[in-house]
Design a protein around this motif. Structure first.
Motif, PDB file in Angstrom:
ATOM      1  N   UNK A 165      -0.921  -1.350 -10.687  1.00  0.00           N
ATOM      2  CA  UNK A 165      -1.601  -2.382  -9.733  1.00  0.00           C
ATOM      3  C   UNK A 165      -0.571  -2.570  -8.536  1.00  0.00           C
ATOM      4  N   UNK A 166      -1.091  -2.361  -7.402  1.00  0.00           N
ATOM      5  CA  UNK A 166      -0.260  -2.747  -6.183  1.00  0.00           C
ATOM      6  C   UNK A 166      -0.029  -4.098  -5.817  1.00  0.00           C
ATOM      7  N   UNK A 167       0.927  -4.303  -5.101  1.00  0.00           N
ATOM      8  CA  UNK A 167       1.110  -5.762  -4.441  1.00  0.00           C
ATOM      9  C   UNK A 167       0.222  -5.827  -3.466  1.00  0.00           C
ATOM     10  N   UNK A 168      -1.208  -6.711  -3.725  1.00  0.00           N
ATOM     11  CA  UNK A 168      -1.947  -6.874  -2.789  1.00  0.00           C
ATOM     12  C   UNK A 168      -1.585  -7.550  -1.484  1.00  0.00           C
ATOM     13  N   UNK A 169      -0.414  -8.489  -1.711  1.00  0.00           N
ATOM     14  CA  UNK A 169      -0.054  -9.225  -0.426  1.00  0.00           C
ATOM     15  C   UNK A 169       0.848  -8.428   0.443  1.00  0.00           C
ATOM     16  N   UNK A 170       1.227  -6.934   0.133  1.00  0.00           N
ATOM     17  CA  UNK A 170       1.982  -6.021   1.060  1.00  0.00           C
ATOM     18  C   UNK A 170       1.180  -5.843   2.262  1.00  0.00           C
ATOM     19  N   UNK A 171       2.005  -6.379   3.322  1.00  0.00           N
ATOM     20  CA  UNK A 171       1.424  -6.303   4.831  1.00  0.00           C
ATOM     21  C   UNK A 171       0.769  -4.937   4.948  1.00  0.00           C
ATOM     22  N   UNK A 172       1.501  -3.694   4.613  1.00  0.00           N
ATOM     23  CA  UNK A 172       1.121  -2.425   5.070  1.00  0.00           C
ATOM     24  C   UNK A 172      -0.019  -1.960   4.194  1.00  0.00           C
ATOM     25  N   UNK A 173      -0.207  -2.457   2.954  1.00  0.00           N
ATOM     26  CA  UNK A 173      -1.388  -2.146   2.285  1.00  0.00           C
ATOM     27  C   UNK A 173      -2.621  -2.895   2.771  1.00  0.00           C
ATOM     28  N   UNK A 174      -2.316  -4.262   3.223  1.00  0.00           N
ATOM     29  CA  UNK A 174      -3.550  -4.891   3.700  1.00  0.00           C
ATOM     30  C   UNK A 174      -4.140  -4.165   5.141  1.00  0.00           C
ATOM     31  N   UNK A 175      -3.084  -3.702   5.750  1.00  0.00           N
ATOM     32  CA  UNK A 175      -3.571  -2.919   7.159  1.00  0.00           C
ATOM     33  C   UNK A 175      -4.138  -1.517   6.685  1.00  0.00           C
TER      34      UNK A 175
ATOM     35  N   UNK B  82      -7.685  -9.003 -14.572  1.00  0.00           N
ATOM     36  CA  UNK B  82      -7.432  -9.753 -15.839  1.00  0.00           C
ATOM     37  C   UNK B  82      -7.067  -8.740 -17.123  1.00  0.00           C
ATOM     38  N   UNK B  83      -6.084  -9.302 -17.771  1.00  0.00           N
ATOM     39  CA  UNK B  83      -5.738 -10.518 -18.171  1.00  0.00           C
ATOM     40  C   UNK B  83      -4.412 -10.978 -17.293  1.00  0.00           C
ATOM     41  N   UNK B  84      -3.837  -9.824 -16.241  1.00  0.00           N
ATOM     42  CA  UNK B  84      -2.893 -10.240 -15.575  1.00  0.00           C
ATOM     43  C   UNK B  84      -3.214 -10.748 -14.280  1.00  0.00           C
ATOM     44  N   UNK B  85      -3.732 -12.141 -14.387  1.00  0.00           N
ATOM     45  CA  UNK B  85      -4.345 -12.829 -13.385  1.00  0.00           C
ATOM     46  C   UNK B  85      -3.499 -12.988 -12.233  1.00  0.00           C
ATOM     47  N   UNK B  86      -2.148 -13.186 -12.589  1.00  0.00           N
ATOM     48  CA  UNK B  86      -0.978 -13.310 -11.544  1.00  0.00           C
ATOM     49  C   UNK B  86      -0.939 -12.184 -10.480  1.00  0.00           C
ATOM     50  N   UNK B  87      -1.460 -11.101 -10.856  1.00  0.00           N
ATOM     51  CA  UNK B  87      -1.354 -10.079  -9.850  1.00  0.00           C
ATOM     52  C   UNK B  87      -2.541  -9.757  -9.204  1.00  0.00           C
ATOM     53  N   UNK B  88      -3.521 -10.721  -9.134  1.00  0.00           N
ATOM     54  CA  UNK B  88      -4.798 -10.785  -8.402  1.00  0.00           C
ATOM     55  C   UNK B  88      -4.321 -10.965  -6.835  1.00  0.00           C
ATOM     56  N   UNK B  89      -5.374 -10.311  -6.065  1.00  0.00           N
ATOM     57  CA  UNK B  89      -5.315 -10.393  -4.602  1.00  0.00           C
ATOM     58  C   UNK B  89      -5.568 -11.925  -4.237  1.00  0.00           C
ATOM     59  N   UNK B  90      -4.938 -12.601  -3.378  1.00  0.00           N
ATOM     60  CA  UNK B  90      -5.170 -13.786  -2.768  1.00  0.00           C
ATOM     61  C   UNK B  90      -6.357 -13.801  -2.184  1.00  0.00           C
ATOM     62  N   UNK B  91      -6.733 -15.122  -1.952  1.00  0.00           N
ATOM     63  CA  UNK B  91      -8.081 -15.429  -1.006  1.00  0.00           C
ATOM     64  C   UNK B  91      -7.955 -14.856   0.298  1.00  0.00           C
TER      65      UNK B  91
END
Length: 477
Positions: free
Chosen positions: A151-161, A197-206
């Motif tokens: 699971x990638x870090x969805x908060x990563x700026x480069x990933x979002x771009x 799920x079940x690792x909900x803490x890894x989910x992407x932010x709103x």
């Protein structure tokens, strides 16, 4: 003479006898009088279950002959399509669309970033650039064994771009591509299903979710896009979705679809649609999904294996579902009772157009006015623009279409449960030789070798394949 031939000839004779319109004003036969407005009723029969862009959807390249279908589904990892921040390779997508299209089928596609048991699905340039990746055993794979996932870090700026760049390029390349029937948003979460799920803490932010939703809104104006989860303004996990132009897919269909009295079932599909005030969304945007693996196949048995309150037919009626991924009816040859119940219940999905009545006037010697009343007996509208309705004249002896005319008539917007929509147009007959003809209507597929849309009429295919006969015309010398 076999039964089908007899039925076709009998119907043809009835149509010719009706003489809905003739150039010399031949009167209709006794017992077949048109109504006061000149329309003659056309008889209903269920439309084929494999009408295009609706019904059950197997994974790509299913075994032949298991169940009628006109779409196939498959996933693609983002790493197959994106190799650098602004460099894309579409060979894998082209191969998938061409392969499915070679069987005359439309594709349902999802691109993903994480998938249990699969590695190297995240573009390598992101990993090399420092993207943090969480590797762990995913236990939310029932009824299958747990598997490792990345699971990638969805908060990563480069990933979002990168996600924004990809969606823009994807839409620029494929929005409106006739081979692509539906696109599920994907990209975020396990299987691209918008959860970790079940690792909900890894989910992407709103915030990240909203960026993806905005990118899809900008990139896809024609091809229908479906989201996994409807969300209201105060949803804990999800950004609000109501004001985005998307459909939704219920991937636990006939298992966790309808509302129950239990508070712990508040994540069920209809419950979330209600809270998001999206119960009328189906009138503009499609509902799809997947039959839950636990009830594959047996959901159509009697008694059904679906949980109490989750009967397939009830779920279809309440969600207005148009298509559903399924493996149950394609992994083995179904027993006749299961197969027949599936035909009946799947046939209720999506649109079902019935030509209720038709009229062919003979006001002038070299042209005629054709009018048709069409109604939708299904549970959902037809969502795809660009499908052309055409009229034609058939030589009833040879069974050949001798002339065709395009129309401006459109199937989109005809809602189920509403009164008939009336179509009218004038046909120029100057080039038509004298003789008796069948007037017919057709909606050909928008892809090469594809399945034409068929109507819920007894006269569908009676005089020519893919044409529904609506009346007769005599042109005098």
């Amino acid at each position: 003479m076999n039964e089908r031939t007899h039925h076709a000839q009998s119907t043809r004779c009835t149509l010719m006898c009706l003489a809905i319109a003739t150039m010399m004003g031949v009167m209709p036969c006794p017992g077949a009088e048109p109504s006061v407005d000149g329309f003659v009723d056309l008889q209903y029969q269920p439309a084929p279950v494999d009408n295009p862009l609706k019904g059950l959807v197997p994974y790509a390249r299913p075994a032949e002959g298991r169940f009628p279908h006109t779409m196939e589904f498959n996933y693609l990892p983002l790493s197959k399509l994106m190799v650098e921040e602004n460099e894309f390779r579409w060979e894998a997508m082209e191969s998938l669309l061409d392969d499915i299209g070679s069987r005359g089928h439309h594709a349902v596609v999802r691109v993903y970033l994480e998938y249990p048991g699969r590695e190297n699905v995240i573009p390598d340039f992101l990993v090399r650039g420092g993207l943090k990746v969480h590797r762990y055993l995913n236990t939310n794979t029932a009824p299958f064994p747990p598997k490792m996932i990345e699971t990638p870090d969805y908060s990563d700026v480069q990933l979002r771009k990168a996600l924004a760049n990809f969606i823009a390029a994807f839409g620029g390349k494929y929005d409106g591509d006739p081979r692509l029937g539906y696109l599920t948003a994907g990209l975020l979460g396990t299987w691209g299903e918008w959860h970790t799920y079940p690792r909900t803490e890894l989910w992407a932010s709103k915030e990240v979710q909203t960026e993806v939703l905005q990118a899809y809104t900008k990139a896809f104006k024609t091809t229908p896009v479906l989201l996994r989860y409807p969300a209201g303004e105060n949803d804990y996990h999800y950004a609000p979705t109501k004001h985005f132009p998307f459909g939704y897919h219920d991937d636990s269909f006939a298992w966790a679809t309808r509302v129950t009295p239990r508070p712990e079932d508040d994540w069920f599909f209809i419950a979330k649609m209600n809270r998001a005030d999206l119960m009328e969304n189906w009138k503009q945007h499609p509902i799809g999904g997947e039959i839950r693996p636990e009830v594959w196949g047996c959901v159509f048995d009697s008694p059904s294996c679906a949980p109490e309150g989750q009967a397939f037919a009830d779920c279809v009626n309440e969600t207005h579902a148009t298509w559903l991924m399924d493996t149950g009816m394609f992994r083995e040859t179904a027993a006749k009772p299961r197969y027949q119940r599936a035909i009946e219940q799947v046939g209720r999905m999506g649109y079902e157009f019935h030509l209720a009545a038709a009229k062919v006037d003979a006001a002038e010697l070299q042209e005629t006015r054709v009018s048709v009343k069409v109604e939708n007996r299904g549970v959902a509208p037809f969502y795809h623009k660009g499908w052309k309705v055409q009229l034609g004249l058939i030589d009833p002896v040879q069974g050949e279409v001798i002339e065709q005319w395009p129309t401006s008539w459109r199937l989109t917007g005809i809602q189920p449960g509403e009164g008939p929509t009336t179509w009218s147009t004038t046909l120029n007959l100057k080039a038509i030789a004298a003789g008796d003809y069948v007037v017919a209507l057709s909606v050909p597929s928008n892809i090469k070798g594809g399945v034409s849309l068929r109507f819920a009429n007894q006269t569908q295919d009676n005089d020519a394949k893919d044409w529904v006969s609506i009346g007769s015309l005599r042109i005098q010398p």
